[in-house]
Design a protein around this motif. Structure first.
Motif, PDB file in Angstrom:
ATOM      1  N   LEU A 151      45.944 -18.589  11.907  1.00  0.00           N
ATOM      2  CA  LEU A 151      46.220 -17.185  12.195  1.00  0.00           C
ATOM      3  C   LEU A 151      45.013 -16.360  11.735  1.00  0.00           C
ATOM      4  O   LEU A 151      45.029 -15.694  10.703  1.00  0.00           O
ATOM      5  CB  LEU A 151      47.503 -16.740  11.486  1.00  0.00           C
ATOM      6  N   TRP A 152      43.938 -16.414  12.520  1.00  0.00           N
ATOM      7  CA  TRP A 152      42.654 -15.870  12.090  1.00  0.00           C
ATOM      8  C   TRP A 152      42.680 -14.362  11.948  1.00  0.00           C
ATOM      9  O   TRP A 152      42.196 -13.828  10.930  1.00  0.00           O
ATOM     10  CB  TRP A 152      41.553 -16.276  13.076  1.00  0.00           C
ATOM     11  N   LEU A 153      43.197 -13.644  12.924  1.00  0.00           N
ATOM     12  CA  LEU A 153      43.218 -12.183  12.826  1.00  0.00           C
ATOM     13  C   LEU A 153      44.152 -11.706  11.713  1.00  0.00           C
ATOM     14  O   LEU A 153      43.854 -10.726  11.026  1.00  0.00           O
ATOM     15  CB  LEU A 153      43.634 -11.561  14.160  1.00  0.00           C
ATOM     16  N   ALA A 154      45.246 -12.408  11.538  1.00  0.00           N
ATOM     17  CA  ALA A 154      46.148 -12.060  10.434  1.00  0.00           C
ATOM     18  C   ALA A 154      45.466 -12.306   9.090  1.00  0.00           C
ATOM     19  O   ALA A 154      45.648 -11.524   8.150  1.00  0.00           O
ATOM     20  CB  ALA A 154      47.437 -12.865  10.538  1.00  0.00           C
ATOM     21  N   LEU A 155      44.678 -13.361   8.992  1.00  0.00           N
ATOM     22  CA  LEU A 155      43.946 -13.636   7.753  1.00  0.00           C
ATOM     23  C   LEU A 155      42.920 -12.540   7.469  1.00  0.00           C
ATOM     24  O   LEU A 155      42.822 -12.055   6.330  1.00  0.00           O
ATOM     25  CB  LEU A 155      43.253 -14.997   7.835  1.00  0.00           C
ATOM     26  N   ILE A 156      42.174 -12.143   8.479  1.00  0.00           N
ATOM     27  CA  ILE A 156      41.179 -11.075   8.285  1.00  0.00           C
ATOM     28  C   ILE A 156      41.876  -9.778   7.877  1.00  0.00           C
ATOM     29  O   ILE A 156      41.437  -9.093   6.942  1.00  0.00           O
ATOM     30  CB  ILE A 156      40.345 -10.894   9.568  1.00  0.00           C
ATOM     31  N   GLY A 157      42.961  -9.440   8.539  1.00  0.00           N
ATOM     32  CA  GLY A 157      43.707  -8.235   8.174  1.00  0.00           C
ATOM     33  C   GLY A 157      44.278  -8.309   6.773  1.00  0.00           C
ATOM     34  O   GLY A 157      44.264  -7.320   6.031  1.00  0.00           O
ATOM     35  N   TYR A 158      44.780  -9.503   6.391  1.00  0.00           N
ATOM     36  CA  TYR A 158      45.336  -9.692   5.052  1.00  0.00           C
ATOM     37  C   TYR A 158      44.250  -9.481   3.989  1.00  0.00           C
ATOM     38  O   TYR A 158      44.464  -8.779   2.994  1.00  0.00           O
ATOM     39  CB  TYR A 158      45.934 -11.092   4.943  1.00  0.00           C
ATOM     40  N   LEU A 159      43.082 -10.096   4.192  1.00  0.00           N
ATOM     41  CA  LEU A 159      42.001  -9.972   3.203  1.00  0.00           C
ATOM     42  C   LEU A 159      41.497  -8.538   3.094  1.00  0.00           C
ATOM     43  O   LEU A 159      41.253  -8.042   1.980  1.00  0.00           O
ATOM     44  CB  LEU A 159      40.860 -10.920   3.567  1.00  0.00           C
ATOM     45  N   ILE A 160      41.355  -7.862   4.221  1.00  0.00           N
ATOM     46  CA  ILE A 160      40.905  -6.456   4.181  1.00  0.00           C
ATOM     47  C   ILE A 160      41.945  -5.588   3.494  1.00  0.00           C
ATOM     48  O   ILE A 160      41.609  -4.734   2.656  1.00  0.00           O
ATOM     49  CB  ILE A 160      40.600  -5.958   5.614  1.00  0.00           C
ATOM     50  N   PHE A 161      43.223  -5.795   3.817  1.00  0.00           N
ATOM     51  CA  PHE A 161      44.285  -4.991   3.210  1.00  0.00           C
ATOM     52  C   PHE A 161      44.347  -5.210   1.697  1.00  0.00           C
ATOM     53  O   PHE A 161      44.438  -4.246   0.929  1.00  0.00           O
ATOM     54  CB  PHE A 161      45.635  -5.322   3.848  1.00  0.00           C
ATOM     55  N   VAL A 162      44.315  -6.471   1.258  1.00  0.00           N
ATOM     56  CA  VAL A 162      44.419  -6.753  -0.181  1.00  0.00           C
ATOM     57  C   VAL A 162      43.201  -6.207  -0.924  1.00  0.00           C
ATOM     58  O   VAL A 162      43.344  -5.645  -2.027  1.00  0.00           O
ATOM     59  CB  VAL A 162      44.615  -8.269  -0.413  1.00  0.00           C
ATOM     60  N   ALA A 163      42.008  -6.352  -0.346  1.00  0.00           N
ATOM     61  CA  ALA A 163      40.811  -5.823  -1.005  1.00  0.00           C
ATOM     62  C   ALA A 163      40.876  -4.299  -1.118  1.00  0.00           C
ATOM     63  O   ALA A 163      40.581  -3.732  -2.183  1.00  0.00           O
ATOM     64  CB  ALA A 163      39.565  -6.253  -0.236  1.00  0.00           C
ATOM     65  N   ALA A 164      41.267  -3.617  -0.048  1.00  0.00           N
ATOM     66  CA  ALA A 164      41.354  -2.152  -0.092  1.00  0.00           C
ATOM     67  C   ALA A 164      42.474  -1.693  -1.016  1.00  0.00           C
ATOM     68  O   ALA A 164      42.317  -0.711  -1.765  1.00  0.00           O
ATOM     69  CB  ALA A 164      41.583  -1.616   1.322  1.00  0.00           C
ATOM     70  N   PHE A 165      43.588  -2.419  -0.998  1.00  0.00           N
ATOM     71  CA  PHE A 165      44.719  -2.071  -1.854  1.00  0.00           C
ATOM     72  C   PHE A 165      44.361  -2.228  -3.330  1.00  0.00           C
ATOM     73  O   PHE A 165      44.672  -1.364  -4.157  1.00  0.00           O
ATOM     74  CB  PHE A 165      45.902  -2.964  -1.472  1.00  0.00           C
ATOM     75  N   ARG A 180      54.550 -15.464  15.322  1.00  0.00           N
ATOM     76  CA  ARG A 180      55.028 -15.088  16.658  1.00  0.00           C
ATOM     77  C   ARG A 180      54.089 -14.079  17.311  1.00  0.00           C
ATOM     78  O   ARG A 180      53.830 -14.131  18.513  1.00  0.00           O
ATOM     79  CB  ARG A 180      56.444 -14.523  16.577  1.00  0.00           C
ATOM     80  N   TRP A 181      53.543 -13.156  16.519  1.00  0.00           N
ATOM     81  CA  TRP A 181      52.607 -12.167  17.048  1.00  0.00           C
ATOM     82  C   TRP A 181      51.350 -12.851  17.560  1.00  0.00           C
ATOM     83  O   TRP A 181      50.845 -12.517  18.634  1.00  0.00           O
ATOM     84  CB  TRP A 181      52.271 -11.149  15.955  1.00  0.00           C
ATOM     85  N   THR A 182      50.851 -13.832  16.810  1.00  0.00           N
ATOM     86  CA  THR A 182      49.662 -14.557  17.246  1.00  0.00           C
ATOM     87  C   THR A 182      49.934 -15.349  18.514  1.00  0.00           C
ATOM     88  O   THR A 182      49.091 -15.402  19.415  1.00  0.00           O
ATOM     89  CB  THR A 182      49.180 -15.496  16.119  1.00  0.00           C
TER      90      THR A 182
END
Length: 173
Positions: free
Chosen positions: A46-60, A92-94
Protein backbone atom coordinates in the motif's frame (compact mmCIF):
# COMPACT_ATOMS: atom_id res chain seq x y z
CA UNK A 1 -17.99 -13.68 12.70
CA UNK A 2 -15.62 -11.74 10.49
CA UNK A 3 -16.94 -10.04 7.36
CA UNK A 4 -14.96 -10.18 4.12
CA UNK A 5 -15.28 -8.11 0.97
CA UNK A 6 -14.47 -9.84 -2.32
CA UNK A 7 -12.69 -7.90 -5.07
CA UNK A 8 -12.11 -8.84 -8.74
CA UNK A 9 -9.16 -7.52 -10.78
CA UNK A 10 -11.17 -5.61 -13.38
CA UNK A 11 -14.74 -5.06 -14.49
CA UNK A 12 -14.34 -7.69 -17.20
CA UNK A 13 -12.23 -10.01 -15.01
CA UNK A 14 -15.03 -11.42 -12.87
CA UNK A 15 -15.22 -14.72 -14.73
CA UNK A 16 -14.07 -18.26 -14.05
CA UNK A 17 -10.59 -17.71 -15.54
CA UNK A 18 -9.82 -14.87 -13.11
CA UNK A 19 -11.24 -16.58 -10.01
CA UNK A 20 -7.76 -17.36 -8.64
CA UNK A 21 -6.98 -13.62 -8.56
CA UNK A 22 -9.94 -12.63 -6.38
CA UNK A 23 -8.92 -10.87 -3.16
CA UNK A 24 -10.73 -11.31 0.16
CA UNK A 25 -10.27 -8.36 2.54
CA UNK A 26 -11.26 -8.97 6.17
CA UNK A 27 -13.12 -6.12 7.77
CA UNK A 28 -12.33 -5.27 11.37
CA UNK A 29 -9.36 -4.52 13.58
CA UNK A 30 -5.89 -5.55 12.35
CA UNK A 31 -3.56 -6.05 15.30
CA UNK A 32 -0.36 -6.21 13.26
CA UNK A 33 -1.28 -3.01 11.43
CA UNK A 34 -1.52 -1.30 14.81
CA UNK A 35 1.79 -2.66 16.13
CA UNK A 36 3.86 -2.40 12.93
CA UNK A 37 1.93 0.19 10.89
CA UNK A 38 4.51 1.15 8.24
CA UNK A 39 5.78 -2.42 7.88
CA UNK A 40 2.22 -3.72 7.51
CA UNK A 41 1.63 -1.15 4.77
CA UNK A 42 4.84 -2.24 3.04
CA UNK A 43 3.92 -5.92 3.36
CA UNK A 44 0.53 -5.32 1.73
CA UNK A 45 2.07 -3.05 -0.94
CA UNK A 46 0.00 0.00 0.00
CA UNK A 47 2.53 2.54 -1.25
CA UNK A 48 0.42 5.71 -1.30
CA UNK A 49 -1.04 4.89 2.09
CA UNK A 50 2.49 4.41 3.44
CA UNK A 51 3.64 7.78 2.08
CA UNK A 52 0.56 9.48 3.52
CA UNK A 53 1.05 7.73 6.87
CA UNK A 54 4.71 8.82 7.12
CA UNK A 55 3.94 12.42 6.15
CA UNK A 56 1.01 12.59 8.58
CA UNK A 57 2.97 11.12 11.52
CA UNK A 58 5.98 13.37 10.86
CA UNK A 59 3.82 16.51 10.64
CA UNK A 60 1.74 15.46 13.64
CA UNK A 61 4.81 14.82 15.79
CA UNK A 62 6.40 18.11 14.66
CA UNK A 63 3.23 19.95 15.63
CA UNK A 64 3.17 18.30 19.06
CA UNK A 65 6.89 18.72 19.77
CA UNK A 66 6.25 21.84 21.86
CA UNK A 67 3.94 19.90 24.23
CA UNK A 68 6.52 17.34 25.31
CA UNK A 69 7.40 13.68 24.83
CA UNK A 70 4.47 12.21 26.73
CA UNK A 71 1.93 13.98 24.53
CA UNK A 72 3.74 12.72 21.40
CA UNK A 73 3.70 9.17 22.79
CA UNK A 74 -0.05 9.25 23.49
CA UNK A 75 -0.78 10.88 20.12
CA UNK A 76 1.28 8.17 18.35
CA UNK A 77 -0.59 5.52 20.32
CA UNK A 78 -3.92 6.96 19.14
CA UNK A 79 -2.66 7.07 15.54
CA UNK A 80 -1.56 3.40 15.84
CA UNK A 81 -4.98 2.33 17.12
CA UNK A 82 -6.66 4.24 14.29
CA UNK A 83 -4.30 2.51 11.86
CA UNK A 84 -5.46 -0.86 13.21
CA UNK A 85 -9.10 0.08 12.72
CA UNK A 86 -8.68 1.57 9.23
CA UNK A 87 -6.19 -0.91 7.73
CA UNK A 88 -8.81 -2.84 5.79
CA UNK A 89 -10.33 0.41 4.49
CA UNK A 90 -6.91 1.47 3.22
CA UNK A 91 -6.52 -1.87 1.46
CA UNK A 92 -9.97 -1.60 -0.16
CA UNK A 93 -9.17 1.98 -1.22
CA UNK A 94 -5.95 0.84 -2.87
CA UNK A 95 -7.76 -1.94 -4.70
CA UNK A 96 -10.42 0.48 -5.96
CA UNK A 97 -7.70 2.82 -7.23
CA UNK A 98 -6.26 -0.09 -9.22
CA UNK A 99 -9.59 -0.57 -11.02
CA UNK A 100 -10.60 -3.56 -8.94
CA UNK A 101 -14.29 -3.84 -8.26
CA UNK A 102 -16.07 -5.20 -5.25
CA UNK A 103 -18.08 -8.30 -6.12
CA UNK A 104 -19.67 -9.33 -2.86
CA UNK A 105 -19.63 -9.29 0.93
CA UNK A 106 -19.23 -12.66 2.67
CA UNK A 107 -19.40 -13.72 6.32
CA UNK A 108 -17.26 -16.62 7.53
CA UNK A 109 -15.32 -17.91 10.54
CA UNK A 110 -12.04 -17.60 8.64
CA UNK A 111 -10.80 -16.78 5.16
CA UNK A 112 -11.23 -20.33 3.84
CA UNK A 113 -14.84 -20.56 4.99
CA UNK A 114 -15.64 -17.14 3.50
CA UNK A 115 -13.98 -18.16 0.23
CA UNK A 116 -15.97 -21.40 0.06
CA UNK A 117 -19.25 -19.59 0.77
CA UNK A 118 -18.52 -16.95 -1.82
CA UNK A 119 -17.64 -19.41 -4.58
CA UNK A 120 -20.69 -21.58 -3.86
CA UNK A 121 -22.98 -18.56 -4.18
CA UNK A 122 -21.04 -17.08 -7.11
CA UNK A 123 -21.02 -20.32 -9.12
CA UNK A 124 -24.78 -20.75 -8.69
CA UNK A 125 -25.39 -17.16 -9.75
CA UNK A 126 -23.16 -17.47 -12.83
CA UNK A 127 -24.57 -20.82 -13.89
CA UNK A 128 -21.42 -22.91 -13.48
CA UNK A 129 -22.60 -25.02 -10.55
CA UNK A 130 -23.26 -28.06 -12.76
CA UNK A 131 -20.04 -27.70 -14.73
CA UNK A 132 -18.45 -31.06 -15.57
CA UNK A 133 -14.97 -29.67 -14.86
CA UNK A 134 -15.73 -28.90 -11.23
CA UNK A 135 -14.90 -31.70 -8.84
CA UNK A 136 -16.75 -32.61 -5.67
CA UNK A 137 -13.87 -33.37 -3.30
CA UNK A 138 -16.19 -34.91 -0.73
CA UNK A 139 -17.78 -37.47 -3.04
CA UNK A 140 -16.50 -40.88 -4.08
CA UNK A 141 -14.18 -41.08 -7.08
CA UNK A 142 -15.83 -41.59 -10.46
CA UNK A 143 -16.10 -45.16 -11.74
CA UNK A 144 -16.46 -46.62 -15.21
CA UNK A 145 -19.48 -48.71 -14.26
CA UNK A 146 -21.77 -45.69 -13.89
CA UNK A 147 -23.51 -44.93 -17.20
CA UNK A 148 -23.17 -41.40 -18.54
CA UNK A 149 -19.65 -40.81 -17.24
CA UNK A 150 -17.32 -39.32 -19.87
CA UNK A 151 -14.75 -42.14 -19.72
CA UNK A 152 -13.34 -44.12 -22.60
CA UNK A 153 -12.77 -47.85 -22.43
CA UNK A 154 -9.29 -48.95 -21.37
CA UNK A 155 -6.90 -50.03 -24.14
CA UNK A 156 -6.86 -53.76 -24.91
CA UNK A 157 -4.12 -55.96 -23.46
CA UNK A 158 -1.36 -56.59 -26.04
CA UNK A 159 -1.47 -59.93 -27.87
CA UNK A 160 2.03 -60.91 -26.77
CA UNK A 161 1.25 -60.63 -23.08
CA UNK A 162 2.17 -57.98 -20.62
CA UNK A 163 4.98 -55.65 -21.53
CA UNK A 164 7.33 -54.80 -18.69
CA UNK A 165 10.41 -55.79 -16.75
CA UNK A 166 9.02 -58.98 -15.25
CA UNK A 167 9.63 -62.29 -17.05
CA UNK A 168 6.87 -64.71 -17.71
CA UNK A 169 6.23 -67.29 -15.00
CA UNK A 170 8.40 -70.37 -15.44
CA UNK A 171 10.65 -68.67 -17.97
CA UNK A 172 14.45 -68.40 -17.89
CA UNK A 173 16.10 -65.79 -15.83
Amino acid sequence: MPVYTVHAPSPAGADLRAADKFVFVRDGFHFWAMIFGPFWLLWNRLWLALIGYLIFVAAFNAGLSSLGRSSIFFADLIVAVLMGFEASSLRRWTLSRGKWRQLDIVVGDDGDTAERRFFERWSEKNGIAGDQWTIDRGGPPPTRSVPGQPFSNPPPIPAGGIIGLFPEPGGSR
